[in-house]
Scaffold this motif. Structure first.
Motif, PDB file in Angstrom:
ATOM      1  N   ALA A   1       0.842  -1.198   0.000  1.00  0.00           N
ATOM      2  CA  ALA A   1       0.000   0.000   0.000  1.00  0.00           C
ATOM      3  C   ALA A   1       0.876   1.246   0.000  1.00  0.00           C
ATOM      4  N   PRO A   2       0.357   2.366  -0.507  1.00  0.00           N
ATOM      5  CA  PRO A   2       1.166   3.584  -0.560  1.00  0.00           C
ATOM      6  C   PRO A   2       1.608   4.062   0.814  1.00  0.00           C
ATOM      7  N   HIS A   3       0.857   3.712   1.849  1.00  0.00           N
ATOM      8  CA  HIS A   3       1.209   4.140   3.201  1.00  0.00           C
ATOM      9  C   HIS A   3       2.571   3.562   3.615  1.00  0.00           C
ATOM     10  N   GLY A   4       2.813   2.303   3.254  1.00  0.00           N
ATOM     11  CA  GLY A   4       4.103   1.702   3.569  1.00  0.00           C
ATOM     12  C   GLY A   4       5.235   2.354   2.800  1.00  0.00           C
ATOM     13  N   LEU A   5       4.979   2.697   1.543  1.00  0.00           N
ATOM     14  CA  LEU A   5       6.004   3.380   0.757  1.00  0.00           C
ATOM     15  C   LEU A   5       6.284   4.768   1.307  1.00  0.00           C
ATOM     16  N   ASP A   6       5.287   5.424   1.900  1.00  0.00           N
ATOM     17  CA  ASP A   6       5.517   6.699   2.573  1.00  0.00           C
ATOM     18  C   ASP A   6       6.544   6.545   3.685  1.00  0.00           C
ATOM     19  N   VAL A   7       6.368   5.503   4.500  1.00  0.00           N
ATOM     20  CA  VAL A   7       7.297   5.269   5.598  1.00  0.00           C
ATOM     21  C   VAL A   7       8.700   5.026   5.053  1.00  0.00           C
ATOM     22  N   LEU A   8       8.803   4.227   4.002  1.00  0.00           N
ATOM     23  CA  LEU A   8      10.124   3.928   3.449  1.00  0.00           C
ATOM     24  C   LEU A   8      10.786   5.162   2.851  1.00  0.00           C
ATOM     25  N   ARG A   9      10.015   6.000   2.181  1.00  0.00           N
ATOM     26  CA  ARG A   9      10.613   7.232   1.660  1.00  0.00           C
ATOM     27  C   ARG A   9      11.153   8.092   2.795  1.00  0.00           C
ATOM     28  N   ALA A  10      10.396   8.177   3.888  1.00  0.00           N
ATOM     29  CA  ALA A  10      10.856   8.948   5.034  1.00  0.00           C
ATOM     30  C   ALA A  10      12.111   8.338   5.652  1.00  0.00           C
ATOM     31  N   LEU A  11      12.290   7.034   5.481  1.00  0.00           N
ATOM     32  CA  LEU A  11      13.488   6.361   5.980  1.00  0.00           C
ATOM     33  C   LEU A  11      14.643   6.420   4.985  1.00  0.00           C
ATOM     34  N   GLY A  12      14.451   7.106   3.870  1.00  0.00           N
ATOM     35  CA  GLY A  12      15.523   7.225   2.896  1.00  0.00           C
ATOM     36  C   GLY A  12      15.586   6.087   1.909  1.00  0.00           C
ATOM     37  N   VAL A  13      14.484   5.370   1.720  1.00  0.00           N
ATOM     38  CA  VAL A  13      14.437   4.258   0.758  1.00  0.00           C
ATOM     39  C   VAL A  13      13.292   4.558  -0.212  1.00  0.00           C
ATOM     40  N   PRO A  14      13.530   5.347  -1.256  1.00  0.00           N
ATOM     41  CA  PRO A  14      12.451   5.781  -2.140  1.00  0.00           C
ATOM     42  C   PRO A  14      12.113   4.814  -3.258  1.00  0.00           C
ATOM     43  N   ASP A  15      12.907   3.768  -3.444  1.00  0.00           N
ATOM     44  CA  ASP A  15      12.765   2.943  -4.646  1.00  0.00           C
ATOM     45  C   ASP A  15      12.433   1.487  -4.340  1.00  0.00           C
ATOM     46  N   ALA A  16      11.749   1.232  -3.223  1.00  0.00           N
ATOM     47  CA  ALA A  16      11.469  -0.157  -2.843  1.00  0.00           C
ATOM     48  C   ALA A  16      10.563  -0.864  -3.836  1.00  0.00           C
ATOM     49  N   ALA A  17       9.722  -0.116  -4.565  1.00  0.00           N
ATOM     50  CA  ALA A  17       8.808  -0.716  -5.546  1.00  0.00           C
ATOM     51  C   ALA A  17       9.237  -0.409  -6.976  1.00  0.00           C
TER      52      ALA A  17
END
Length: 426
Positions: free
Chosen positions: A86-102
């Motif tokens: 879900a986009p909510h999880g990608l929000d958390v990852l972007r905030a953690l400095g991981v913008p390209d997990a998907a």
């Protein structure tokens, strides 16, 4: 109060960092029981989404932190899951400095819900979801944590022993000592058992089977399908297109319902057979069907005080309405990693417990209410899906409750509370 998926942004307590390449010095860690014991700052049991988020957050805040992640498997490795991100999880990852997990996976911006009574809604989502096989997704997160400075070792954790006094190191596997331990080791968490916390009861434990199949025909836009069924209610099948010609398919139900309806007649055959019946046009590829347990958030253990924390599935953070757990895993892991490096070991458990309640408490109480009512009154789900087919804002609210941390609008909450009270008196 969040009631629409369009309002969800990055978690405010996790600020983004300006660089994703900061690397902390690798900690000197004993190679095994024969090596010299050494105290590390943070030991994470399990290197899935919750564990990696914990390591990433700790090192984001304190790059010099000595972080060790232990996992029983080598990466990449398969993990039975719906693979929906879900986009909510990608929000958390972007905030953690991981913008390209998907990265490299196409967004899926439509979802189709079919209720047991036949009502359905198929509407574009306010924000797209992704379907990334966990074999890829988890390996990417583990690589990001290692690049940040975490040490990842393949080692099965068999014992976690908190010290007798507040502030004492936690001893893992009899030799490895850590100031703080985060148990992110899934539904069958060794860390959780070490704290004296038992498994979820059958009525708060789902069991699902997952496989891979050919994606539906390409003459219509790709969409995520959730099809609910009367048999063993609450239960549903899913089909999530990956974008490479395959789809992740599966079927899940409560463990208590499986036992009640089928006893010891063979749970695997029931799960496989129901999945095949519900998705007849998408037979599972040979060898891909795997079962897994989902400890639902309707029965969550109290996070104890002290230096051992539980995150993700180990903390029973699975949405009881949808089975979604990756967002909860990433968020709870982030909060645990933050607490681990900002609070003294003797107080870290309480601080993390309060942070979890602040971020997810109201949402989890609302999902528990809805799950209880829907389980007793199947027509409630029929009515909700039927109404959502005519009201976009209601569909958005349902998605936010099922995939993020949305809450029930105040007017609806009052009506549902009355309905629960009446149901309880019958």
């Amino acid at each position: 109060m969040t009631t629409s998926a369009t309002t969800s942004t990055a978690v405010p307590i996790i600020p983004p960092i300006t660089s994703t390449t900061t690397t902390a010095p690798a900690a000197a860690v004993p190679a095994g029981p024969a090596g010299p014991a050494e105290i590390v700052d943070l030991l994470v049991v399990g290197a899935g989404p919750a564990g990696c988020a914990a390591a990433l957050r700790a090192l984001q805040l304190r790059p010099q932190t000595r972080v060790v992640m232990l996992d029983a498997a080598d990466f990449p490795r398969d993990k039975a899951c719906g693979d929906g991100i879900a986009p909510h999880g990608l929000d958390v990852l972007r905030a953690l400095g991981v913008p390209d997990a998907a990265a490299g996976y196409a967004p899926v911006d439509r979802m189709r819900l079919r209720a047991p009574g036949g009502a359905q809604v198929a509407t574009p989502c306010p924000r797209a979801n992704y379907v990334v096989p966990r074999k890829v997704f988890d390996a990417r997160l583990a690589a990001a944590a290692r690049a940040r400075g975490a040490v990842l070792r393949r080692e099965r954790v068999r014992s976690v022993a908190p010290g007798p006094n507040a502030g004492d190191p936690v001893v893992v596997n009899g030799y490895l000592r850590a100031q703080v331990v985060i148990g992110a080791d899934g539904a069958n968490s060794v860390t959780r058992r070490a704290l004296g916390i038992g498994p979820n009861p059958p009525e708060a434990l789902a069991i699902a089977v997952r496989g891979y199949a050919d994606a539906p025909r390409a003459d219509r836009p790709p969409e995520q399908l959730i099809e609910m069924t009367d048999e063993g209610w609450p239960a549903y099948a899913w089909s999530f297109p990956i974008g490479d010609g395959r789809a992740n398919i599966g079927y899940g139900m409560l463990r208590s319902k499986l036992d009640e309806l089928h006893g010891n007649s063979g749970g695997r055959a029931v799960l496989h057979g129901t999945l095949a019946r519900m998705l007849p046009d998408q037979p599972a590829h040979p060898g891909t069907l795997r079962a897994h347990h989902l400890p639902l958030s309707t029965w969550r253990p109290r996070q104890p005080d002290g230096a051992v924390l539980l995150a993700g599935d180990a903390a029973s953070l699975i949405n009881p309405l949808t089975g979604e757990g990756i967002y909860y895993a990433l968020l709870s892991g982030s909060l645990a990693g933050q607490a681990a490096v900002t609070v003294s070991p003797s107080a870290v458990g309480a601080a993390y417990r309060h942070a979890l309640d602040r971020e997810l408490g109201r949402h989890l109480r609302h999902t528990t209410l809805l799950a209880g009512l829907a389980g007793r009154h199947r027509t409630l789900m029929d009515s909700a899906v039927q109404a959502a087919s005519h009201r976009t804002e209601l569909f958005d609210t349902l998605l936010e409750i099922g995939l993020g941390r949305g809450t029930i609008p105040t007017a609806s909450l009052a009506r549902l509370a009355v309905r629960k009270l009446v149901a309880g008196r019958r």
